[in-house]
Design a protein around this motif. Structure first.
Motif, short mmCIF file in Angstrom:
data_model
loop_
_atom_site.label_atom_id
_atom_site.label_comp_id
_atom_site.label_asym_id
_atom_site.label_seq_id
_atom_site.Cartn_x
_atom_site.Cartn_y
_atom_site.Cartn_z
N GLU A 175 28.51 -81.22 -47.52
CA GLU A 175 28.46 -80.76 -46.14
C GLU A 175 27.17 -81.26 -45.50
O GLU A 175 26.23 -81.66 -46.18
CB GLU A 175 28.54 -79.23 -46.12
CG GLU A 175 29.92 -78.76 -46.55
CD GLU A 175 30.00 -77.25 -46.68
OE1 GLU A 175 28.94 -76.59 -46.70
OE2 GLU A 175 31.12 -76.74 -46.78
N ARG B 88 24.77 -79.82 -44.23
CA ARG B 88 23.54 -79.12 -44.54
C ARG B 88 23.03 -79.39 -45.95
O ARG B 88 21.92 -79.02 -46.30
CB ARG B 88 23.75 -77.61 -44.37
CG ARG B 88 23.69 -77.14 -42.94
CD ARG B 88 24.12 -75.70 -42.86
NE ARG B 88 23.31 -74.84 -43.70
CZ ARG B 88 22.40 -74.00 -43.24
NH1 ARG B 88 22.17 -73.93 -41.95
NH2 ARG B 88 21.72 -73.24 -44.06
N ASP B 89 23.88 -80.02 -46.75
CA ASP B 89 23.45 -80.31 -48.11
C ASP B 89 22.41 -81.42 -48.10
O ASP B 89 22.27 -82.15 -47.12
CB ASP B 89 24.64 -80.71 -48.98
CG ASP B 89 25.55 -79.54 -49.25
OD1 ASP B 89 25.04 -78.40 -49.27
OD2 ASP B 89 26.76 -79.75 -49.41
N ALA C 277 23.52 -69.51 -38.86
CA ALA C 277 24.10 -70.65 -39.59
C ALA C 277 23.92 -70.47 -41.08
O ALA C 277 24.83 -70.71 -41.86
CB ALA C 277 23.45 -71.93 -39.12
N ASP C 278 22.70 -70.02 -41.47
CA ASP C 278 22.46 -69.79 -42.89
C ASP C 278 23.48 -68.82 -43.45
O ASP C 278 24.07 -69.04 -44.49
CB ASP C 278 21.06 -69.21 -43.10
CG ASP C 278 20.00 -70.29 -43.05
OD1 ASP C 278 20.38 -71.46 -43.24
OD2 ASP C 278 18.83 -69.97 -42.81
N TYR D 32 26.86 -70.40 -43.79
CA TYR D 32 27.02 -71.39 -44.86
C TYR D 32 26.82 -70.80 -46.24
O TYR D 32 27.43 -71.22 -47.21
CB TYR D 32 26.03 -72.55 -44.65
CG TYR D 32 26.53 -73.57 -43.66
CD1 TYR D 32 27.33 -74.64 -44.08
CD2 TYR D 32 26.24 -73.46 -42.31
CE1 TYR D 32 27.80 -75.56 -43.19
CE2 TYR D 32 26.71 -74.39 -41.40
CZ TYR D 32 27.49 -75.44 -41.85
OH TYR D 32 27.97 -76.36 -40.96
N ASP D 33 25.95 -69.79 -46.33
CA ASP D 33 25.63 -69.26 -47.65
C ASP D 33 26.60 -68.20 -48.12
O ASP D 33 26.56 -67.80 -49.28
CB ASP D 33 24.21 -68.66 -47.66
CG ASP D 33 23.17 -69.71 -47.36
OD1 ASP D 33 23.48 -70.90 -47.56
OD2 ASP D 33 22.06 -69.36 -46.92
N ARG E 223 17.40 -62.50 -46.94
CA ARG E 223 18.43 -63.55 -46.98
C ARG E 223 19.51 -63.18 -47.99
O ARG E 223 19.22 -62.68 -49.07
CB ARG E 223 17.79 -64.89 -47.35
CG ARG E 223 18.72 -66.04 -47.08
CD ARG E 223 17.99 -67.36 -47.02
NE ARG E 223 18.96 -68.44 -46.93
CZ ARG E 223 18.64 -69.73 -46.91
NH1 ARG E 223 17.38 -70.08 -46.98
NH2 ARG E 223 19.57 -70.65 -46.82
N PRO F 109 25.28 -74.53 -53.25
CA PRO F 109 26.02 -75.06 -52.11
C PRO F 109 27.52 -75.09 -52.39
O PRO F 109 27.95 -75.27 -53.53
CB PRO F 109 25.47 -76.48 -51.95
CG PRO F 109 24.73 -76.79 -53.19
CD PRO F 109 24.36 -75.50 -53.83
#
Lengths: 432, 834
Positions: free
Chosen positions: A54, A56-57, B402-403, B406-407, B570, B576
């Motif tokens: 992705e 962001r990776d 966004a974090d 995505y996380d 967080r 990922p």
């Protein structure tokens, strides 16, 4: 190279493969054309290995960009594994009976000199015969350096076992020397399918054929056609589709392919044609049912076709007198008489004089007189016999107890378990 | 040969034919095919084998690694197996039917009713057989007439065989169309060829002699069938008994699980485990120089509770003896000089800044790091390296939506409990069993090297190989920047080396697996890149080894919540998403597709649950946090694309497993998530059907493609439609039409590499080798960026082999052009130079 060739031929001759030793061994001088051969199975589609990330990776868009730049990926959906790039066959692979053997033959003049009157002959030697596969038998007048003669040969393989492709090249050098050499390419033809058949005889004249077809190759196989070509005596109905409103769906589900070692059962119903069925006596002993015609395809439409030998079936032995049922109700009421019609056929070679006896069993009671004279029945003739009986027991009852006696030979034939009938209680069924 | 037959021999051969006829039937007997055959028939088998041509029975799969003496027996055994096969063939069909006759006789005797007619029939058959025997006697050695005999046998035999058991399974012999009765049984005829002319009635000794002669001659350079035979035949023979050499590149979907087939994927051929080469750990331990990459990581993640259980985190330094610092001068000058040559800042320059950044961490317990030898570089430079920096305070403040998006991930129940207790007992230590932590470490640390250069050294010598210049791990910045540079220049092997260095610096180096260490965003990203590159390089076993300590990627220390002090506030997975996909996909390349499917299915469940949560107005993890509409949409979009990625992976895996039904279904279901890929997906499904051989269904799908591309309203005919049409023609063996369809694509899109390559392939099938070669060669020369692809090069080298004896030189020329352009990740196998 040349030395080897000489040895090859010698060896082959030793082995008695019916190959005459060539008249003249190739000499050790140049120029000499070379024969190259490549089996032309269908090309394959290149598959790529999608590794994505992705944005962001860590690699960011790097992996994505690399995949987009890769010519073998599908643009717009790079994660799709199966690409569009064709790759040539990389090895000889297996060849199976019924497939078409195609091969590219390239005769190349690697030398710096011109050669003349080149004649290329491609023969296929099987264990039984020798076939000429070359498209043309005309000699090419001259072959310049670095040029080649191309030929693509095709042959439908009809034998199992060792095949040898013999490429014979004769040519004349500039010096006027006539030369000749051969090359041998040996391969094995394997059996692709295993077919087993089984016959089932119905109470009527119908015969059911179950054919088990097993894919014994190493790749999956699309069965394009598996049909039974009946012999002249029979009509065939294929029972491999389920009829819905407008079109039949296969009993094998959506995909009609066979994975390696998978077996599939096909079912066929054979009915004797009326003109043969009339003479019931005719169909006895061994009869030819027909043969299975199988067409399959593999990678990118590589086709194969086989037929079985004539399938033969031993008609069930009916003895001298055959008793079959023409008419019988499936459900009857308890203790109520019902009618059945039997058909008695004289299957023997002589005339019979028959007497009918009816013996009651614990559940089946015959109505009418036992010991009735049926009269003379000539060979292959038959007579219809209406009978009345009732059952005293509920449930599925077997009709038994008929005896036919041939007064000429004083021989009695017994008929038990002729058919089944379901006996119900009428009052119960009315309520329900 | 046949003409050499003397009439005197014939009676002998007749005897043999008789026995041969009976013997296979023994082995075929329905009850139990005993291996113990009559000794005499054994001999006949040997004779058979001779005639059928010795080594021919070594199938391509079998290799010739047995010693000559063994191979004699092996070969004979092989032939015995084969000979059963042969008797299956239509050739010897009469043999099947002869046996039942014996049984028949007995059965008939038992039956009362059976008239004598059957017996008469039987004897008839026998008579016919005798006749046949006589015919054989007369006509022996004459192929054509023998065929007739076979035919006669065929006709008679069924009569005998079928009455026996009409309801039993009857093994039907297959014959091809137009040829119900074929072939002479070589076995029956040939013994005479090998029997000595003395005409001895018992040919055993002679046969043995002949067979031994045969086998000895076999060991000499042999014959025949070398496809692409090169000059040195004996050598080739040693490798390839049958000349059919299993080579290279087959699409994985074709070759996996084909068992005995000769198709071998590049991955199978490729050295799966790295070649021994200078150890990477030497880079750290032997140089005597302070590890330049060690301090690349800011080690603030080494928070209190971790460092207690994590004494090895800093081991590269702590393990080193203190005098290393002193003796460093020579070593460091060596390595730094190498680096400075390439004009890149010395690695040691990073040490300073990391130190400064490391200071704010709470309760630092790690051993005191040795002071940097060189002066620290400005702080800003490091910031540039850490583009996605993990400064705890910064992240806490910038903890963006966004974090979160995505996380997000759903840990298993057990892991979730640990994480909750972690959050509630923030300042006291939570005990987590060692087994439940991810403790990765490098499993191999040798340098990956450059296969292209190795090949050049081997084939063209050092001199020529000198021209080959690629980036290595040493020649780039020891950072993410350098890593990206290596990846984009396709120097993936060097990139793997670099990830190894960076991970070693993080305390997860060689041999550190199983030792507790801490994770942070960057270390996991590094792992991801490393594993992705290993996968791309087809080094699946290496990737699997290194992934193993990560388990199922669900250990508590792989979540941000585990590090409340480092990542305050967080939440979610440090791993990922792409790494999870990779982790799930990997087993399928190692022959464990079922495991891949399991992993993918559980990933799919998580994605689906997150999507459901979002649609119900919850946050990704199901909590009641309110999301703005914008964020919700963005999140929905992200997770849909992730779901479709997982679905793609599943479909690809199913395709590899050859479960075409499910694969097609899965590909089809992706359309709903990725409607813009409808055309590609439908075309792909069509190609799957073509691969199976189901051309009709493929056509149906291609028709749908045409409709879909019309809907898109591109106006002109899509290249995709033309391409599909070409594939259909190809499947119908209509190569000329296929070629013109590909040519039409080129009219629209002249640079289309696929159409160019495929058109060239069609030309070859049309017998136009030179044209095909010219076209491909031209392409590779004009546009090497596009056409130095392994599939194109593979085609090109295959044609070289077909065209000329000088193929090796031509291939070497290709290697040179590869050497100029391609990175160290190039798969040299496609050049077929080895």
């Amino acid at each position: 190279m040349e030395v080897n060739q000489a040895k090859q031929e010698h060896l082959l001759a030793l082995k008695g493969l019916h190959m005459e030793i060539s008249g003249k061994f190739p000499t050790f001088c140049n120029p000499k054309p070379n024969v190259y051969l490549m089996r032309l199975t269908k090309p394959t589609l290149f598959t790529n290995m999608p590794v994505t990330c992705e944005d962001r990776d860590l690699p960011g868009d790097l992996f994505g960009r690399l995949m987009k730049e890769d010519p073998s990926t599908i643009k717009g959906s790079e994660a799709l594994m199966l690409g569009e790039m064709l790759t040539l066959p990389q090895n000889f692979g297996n060849i199976f009976l019924g497939e078409t053997f195609s091969s590219y033959i390239s005769v190349n003049n690697d030398s710096s000199q011109l050669v003349k009157d080149i004649l290329v002959k491609a023969d296929l030697q099987t264990s039984s015969q020798r076939l000429n596969l070359s498209a043309s038998n005309n000699a090419v007048t001259e072959l310049k350096p670095e040029s080649c003669i191309d030929d693509v040969i095709h042959h439908e393989v009809k034998e199992i076992g060792t095949h040898i492709l013999v490429c014979a090249v004769s040519y004349t050098t500039q010096a006027g020397e006539k030369l000749y050499f051969r090359k041998f390419f040996k391969f094995q033809v394997l059996k692709p399918l295993d077919v087993k058949t089984k016959f089932y005889n119905a109470e009527t004249d119908e015969v059911f054929l179950e054919a088990q077809i097993q894919n014994i190759t190493t790749s999956s196989m699309f069965m394009e056609k598996v049909s039974l070509e009946p012999s002249m005596m029979y009509n065939v109905a294929e029972l491999n589709t389920v009829e819905t409103e407008d079109e039949g769906t296969s009993t094998f589900g959506k995909m009609s392919y066979l994975q390696p070692m998978d077996t599939r059962q096909y079912l066929y119903c054979l009915k004797p044609k009326p003109e043969f069925a009339e003479k019931a006596g005719v169909i006895k002993g061994v009869t030819v049912i027909g043969k299975l015609d199988i067409v399959w395809k593999t990678n990118l439409g590589e086709r194969g076709r086989l037929q079985t030998s004539q399938l033969q079936r031993m008609a069930p032995g009916y003895g001298d007198v055959r008793l079959s049922l023409e008419m019988i109700p499936d459900t009857v009421n308890l203790e109520e008489p019902f009618d059945i019609t039997c058909k008695i056929t004289n299957c023997s070679e002589r005339t019979m004089d028959l007497v009918l006896e009816m013996c009651n069993t614990c559940s089946i009671h015959w109505c009418g007189v036992s010991g009735r004279q049926l009269g003379k029945v000539s060979p292959s003739a038959s007579l219809a016999l209406p009978l009345k009986l009732l059952s005293s027991v509920q449930g599925l009852q077997s009709i038994s107890g008929l005896r036919l006696t041939d007064t000429f030979l004083k021989r009695t034939y017994e008929y038990d378990d002729i058919a089944q009938v379901c006996v119900v209680c009428p009052y119960m069924s009315r309520e329900s | 040969m046949d003409n050499n037959e003397t009439p005197a021999q014939r009676p002998v051969t007749l005897d043999i034919t008789g026995t041969v006829e009976v013997k296979p039937s023994l082995s075929e007997a329905p009850i139990s095919p005993e291996p113990s055959l009559l000794p005499s028939s054994d001999v006949h088998f040997q004779e058979e084998s001779i005639d059928l041509g010795g080594e021919s029975f070594i199938t391509p799969e079998e290799d010739s690694h047995s010693t000559p003496s063994e191979s004699l027996m092996d070969k004979l055994n092989d032939q015995m197996m084969e000979s059963v096969m042969i008797s299956d063939s239509p050739i010897n069909s009469e043999e099947d039917d002869v046996v039942p006759m014996d049984n028949l006789l007995e059965q008939f005797e038992e039956r009362e009713e059976e008239p004598a007619a059957a017996v008469v029939k039987e004897t008839l058959v026998e008579e016919e057989k005798e006749e046949v025997g006589e015919k054989v006697d007369d006509l022996i050695g004459q192929d054509t007439t023998e065929i007739k005999i076979e035919a006669a046998m065929m006709q008679t035999s069924p009569v005998a065989s079928s009455p026996e058991e009409p309801l039993e399974n009857v093994k039907q012999k297959l014959t091809t169309v137009d040829q119900d009765v074929i072939t002479v049984s070589v076995s029956a005829v040939t013994p005479e060829d090998s029997t000595p002319s003395s005409g001895s009635p018992k040919p055993e000794a002679a046969a043995l002699e002949a067979s031994s002669k045969e086998t000895t001659s076999k060991d000499e350079s042999i014959p025949v069938c070398t496809i692409f035979s090169q000059g040195s035949q004996p050598k080739a023979q040693a490798l390839v008994p049958d000349g059919f050499q299993p080579t290279l590149i087959k699409s994985p979907s074709f070759s996996s699980g084909t068992g005995g087939s000769t198709e071998i994927t590049p991955s199978q051929l490729a050295p799966l485990v790295c070649q021994p080469s200078p150890s990477l750990s030497k880079f750290f331990s032997d140089s005597g120089h302070v590890n330049p990459a060690t301090d690349f990581f800011d080690s603030f993640t080494t928070s209190s509770f971790i460092s207690i259980s994590n004494p090895n985190a800093e081991s590269p330094k702590s393990a080193a003896p203190p005098e290393r610092q002193l003796s460093a001068s020579s070593g460091s000058s060596l390595s730094t000089s190498g680096l400075t040559e390439s004009g890149i800042p010395t690695p040691s320059s990073f040490i300073g800044p990391t130190q400064t950044e490391a200071t704010p961490r709470p309760l630092q317990q790690a051993p005191v790091e040795p002071a940097p030898a060189t002066a620290p570089q400005p702080f800003t430079q490091l910031q540039a390296v850490f583009s996605g920096g993990d400064d705890p305070f910064a992240t806490a403040l910038n903890m963006s939506e966004a974090d979160k998006r995505y996380d997000a991930w759903l840990p298993s129940e057990e892991t979730r409990k640990v994480l909750i207790s972690m959050a509630t007992q923030q300042y006291s230590q939570v005990f987590v069993e060692r087994e439940r932590l991810a403790m990765p470490g490098l499993k191999f640390d040798n340098l990956q090297g450059d296969a292209v250069k190795d090949l050049m050294v081997r084939l063209m010598g050092e001199q020529a190989a000198m021209k080959r210049q690629v980036l290595t791990a040493n020649s780039v910045e020891q950072s993410f920047l350098g890593l990206k540079q290596l990846i984009s220049t396709k120097n993936w092997r060097a990139a793997v080396d670099l990830t190894g260095r960076l991970l070693t610096a993080h305390g997860q180096g060689y041999g550190k697996a199983g030792q507790p260490s801490s994770h942070n965003t960057d270390s996991l990203q590094l792992w991801f890149v490393r594993l992705a590159l290993l996968t791309k390089l087809s080094l699946f076993q290496n990737a699997e080894m290194e992934l193993e300590p990560f388990g199922n990627l669900d250990q508590p220390d792989l979540y941000y919540e585990y590090y409340p002090t480092v990542y305050p506030g967080r939440r979610g997975s440090m791993v990922p998403f792409s790494m999870r996909v990779l982790h799930a996909e990997l087993p399928q390349y190692l022959g464990k597709p079922q495991e891949s499917l399991d992993r993918l299915h559980s990933m799919r469940t998580v994605c689906q649950t997150i999507l459901d949560n979002l649609e119900q107005g919850l946050a990704e993890d199901g909590s009641m946090i309110n999301l703005t509409q914008e964020n919700r949409q963005a999140s929905l979009q992200l997770w849909k694309s992730r779901l479709s990625r997982v679905m793609y992976a599943m479909a690809n895996c199913l395709l590899m497993m050859k479960d075409y039904v499910l694969a097609v279904e899965t590909y089809h279901s992706i359309i709903q998530y990725e409607p813009q890929q409808k055309v590609q997906l439908l075309s792909g499904i069509g190609r799957i059907f073509l691969q199976i051989g189901d051309i009709k269904t493929a056509e149906k799908y291609f028709l749908d493609v045409e409709k879909a591309s019309l809907e898109k309203g591109s106006g002109t005919t899509d290249t995709c439609v033309l391409m599909n049409r070409a594939f259909i023609y190809l499947s119908q063996n209509n190569y000329s039409e296929a070629h013109s369809s590909f040519a039409e694509v080129l009219k629209i899109d002249p640079k289309n590499p696929v159409a160019n390559n495929n058109a060239a392939v069609c030309l070859l099938y049309l017998g136009r080798l030179k044209e095909s070669l010219r076209q491909l060669e031209g392409l590779v020369q004009q546009d090497p960026a596009l056409y130095l692809h392994e599939s194109v090069l593979f085609n090109l080298t295959t044609m070289y082999e077909l065209e000329s004896s000088r193929s090796t030189q031509k291939k070497q020329a290709l290697l040179e052009s590869v050497a100029c352009r391609e990175g160290d990740s190039f798969n040299t196998q496609c050049l077929k130079l080895v």
